[in-house]
Design an enzyme around this catalytic site. Structure first.
Site, PDB file in Angstrom:
ATOM      1  N   TYR A 186       5.801 -12.263   4.696  1.00 30.01           N
ATOM      2  CA  TYR A 186       4.687 -11.579   4.032  1.00 30.01           C
ATOM      3  C   TYR A 186       4.245 -12.441   2.862  1.00 30.01           C
ATOM      4  O   TYR A 186       4.942 -12.545   1.853  1.00 30.01           O
ATOM      5  CB  TYR A 186       5.160 -10.199   3.574  1.00 30.01           C
ATOM      6  CG  TYR A 186       4.124  -9.294   2.953  1.00 30.01           C
ATOM      7  CD1 TYR A 186       2.766  -9.580   2.967  1.00 30.01           C
ATOM      8  CD2 TYR A 186       4.523  -8.106   2.346  1.00 30.01           C
ATOM      9  CE1 TYR A 186       1.845  -8.730   2.401  1.00 30.01           C
ATOM     10  CE2 TYR A 186       3.613  -7.236   1.783  1.00 30.01           C
ATOM     11  CZ  TYR A 186       2.265  -7.553   1.803  1.00 30.01           C
ATOM     12  OH  TYR A 186       1.356  -6.697   1.237  1.00 30.01           O
ATOM     13  N   LYS A 222       2.339 -12.146   7.841  1.00 26.34           N
ATOM     14  CA  LYS A 222       1.187 -11.405   7.341  1.00 26.34           C
ATOM     15  C   LYS A 222       0.677 -12.136   6.110  1.00 26.34           C
ATOM     16  O   LYS A 222       1.449 -12.374   5.164  1.00 26.34           O
ATOM     17  CB  LYS A 222       1.560  -9.965   6.971  1.00 26.34           C
ATOM     18  CG  LYS A 222       0.421  -9.208   6.273  1.00 26.34           C
ATOM     19  CD  LYS A 222       0.858  -7.837   5.748  1.00 26.34           C
ATOM     20  CE  LYS A 222      -0.307  -7.164   5.018  1.00 26.34           C
ATOM     21  NZ  LYS A 222       0.084  -5.839   4.450  1.00 26.34           N
ATOM     22  N   THR A 266       0.826  -1.206   0.000  1.00 27.97           N
ATOM     23  CA  THR A 266       0.000   0.000   0.000  1.00 27.97           C
ATOM     24  C   THR A 266       0.860   1.254   0.000  1.00 27.97           C
ATOM     25  O   THR A 266       0.421   2.316  -0.461  1.00 27.97           O
ATOM     26  CB  THR A 266      -0.932  -0.007   1.224  1.00 27.97           C
ATOM     27  OG1 THR A 266      -1.681  -1.228   1.235  1.00 27.97           O
ATOM     28  CG2 THR A 266      -1.903   1.152   1.199  1.00 27.97           C
ATOM     29  N   ILE A 320      -3.087  -6.412   9.621  1.00 33.78           N
ATOM     30  CA  ILE A 320      -2.253  -5.373   9.009  1.00 33.78           C
ATOM     31  C   ILE A 320      -3.032  -4.955   7.777  1.00 33.78           C
ATOM     32  O   ILE A 320      -2.914  -5.556   6.707  1.00 33.78           O
ATOM     33  CB  ILE A 320      -0.856  -5.904   8.640  1.00 33.78           C
ATOM     34  CG1 ILE A 320      -0.165  -6.499   9.871  1.00 33.78           C
ATOM     35  CG2 ILE A 320       0.004  -4.779   8.038  1.00 33.78           C
ATOM     36  CD1 ILE A 320       1.178  -7.163   9.573  1.00 33.78           C
TER      37      ILE A 320
END
Length: 306
Positions: free
Chosen positions: A140, A168, A52, A210
């Site tokens: 991730y 995540k 993001t 998250i």
């Protein structure tokens, strides 16, 4: 730098957008103001230079400067930096840059563009990074961007490394999340990165979230995590009526573009500028995003969390 990898895990992290002005330069004043906004909304931890945050569109100098601004504005909040790269050496270099900027944790992905020809190759990549990393690490899982998932068996095989503290998951595959929870130790943190899976993930035993849209409506996400920890009915309402419709705007328009448009609609950012290959949502889409933000805020204000 804070003691982020502690026995009392952070529940809500915000993967910060990187504000840009109309000339596409990083707006550090806007970034510092955004940090204050999400912290005032109850978000506990900050994640700059992730997906993001358009990390792939930042040069090395910009990357370091974004980390430094975030750390400076964070106060006592932990900071987990995106440190994605395609080689062990470059990943380690990014982790060192993050450490030097005052970051607490590195967030690492599998190599992208050229992917492993065997799952063991991914496990070896993670181990080599972890062996020499100067920060605690979280994995991730974002196969839409890396071209491959971090298989649950791979996560299990590296979960006992003293540098690796959790994962995540932004795959959108809820079964993957459940399998990862099932195969890893109880003290291995599992965070939902797919916003609409925050509440079911917490109810399933996940650590927290998250979530991109915590930039825009942090109270919705902190309330969702709190509700999931105790009040199931409130959790379901926040998830189904508040988070899920807003998240569909991210699915439709992209995480950074939709999140920045929503921030602009709330007058938290002056500009919704993104860098190519991303483009800003059109006027009709921005109106839909604004309506979804209003609904999410109304839902969380109407839920009694005790």
């Amino acid at each position: 730098m804070t003691d982020a990898a502690s026995d009392d895990p952070v529940r809500t992290w915000c993967p910060l957008v990187t504000p840009l002005d109309g000339d596409e330069a990083v707006d550090h004043d806007a970034l510092a103001s955004l940090v204050s906004h999400v912290r005032e909304g109850g978000v506990e931890g900050l994640v700059p230079c992730g997906t993001t945050g358009e990390f792939a569109s930042l040069d090395a100098e910009e990357y370091r400067a974004v980390l430094e601004t975030t750390v400076d504005a964070a106060g006592d909040a932990p900071v987990m930096a995106g440190t994605a790269a395609t080689s062990v050496a470059e990943t380690l270099h990014r982790i060192e840059t993050a450490r030097d900027a005052g970051v607490d944790i590195g967030l690492i992905v599998l190599p992208y563009f050229h992917t492993a020809n065997d799952p063991e190759g991914n496990a070896e990549f993670v181990r080599r990074v972890a062996d020499d990393a100067v920060l605690p690490l979280y994995l991730y899982n974002i196969p839409a961007c890396t071209g491959q998932a971090i298989a649950p068996d791979v996560v299990k095989s590296v979960a006992d490394h003293d540098r690796i503290h959790g994962l995540k998951d932004s795959s959108g595959d809820f079964n993957y999340f459940v399998e990862t929870l099932r195969r890893t130790p109880d003290d291995f943190d599992c965070y939902q990165g797919f916003d609409s899976h925050l509440v079911p993930g917490m109810l399933q035993g996940g650590t927290g979230g998250i979530n991109a849209l915590s930039n825009v409506v942090p109270k919705v996400f902190t309330a969702g995590a709190a509700a999931a920890a105790g009040d199931v009915d409130a959790a379901r309402r926040i998830g189904n009526e508040g988070i899920a419709p807003l998240f569909q705007q991210c699915v439709a328009h992209g995480f950074a573009p939709a999140t920045k448009a929503a921030l602009a609609e709330r007058s938290i950012l002056d500009d919704a500028t993104v860098r190519p290959p991303l483009v800003e949502p059109g006027d009709e889409a921005r109106e839909e995003i604004g309506e979804a933000v209003d609904i999410a805020l109304d839902v969380v204000e109407s839920v009694d969390l005790g």
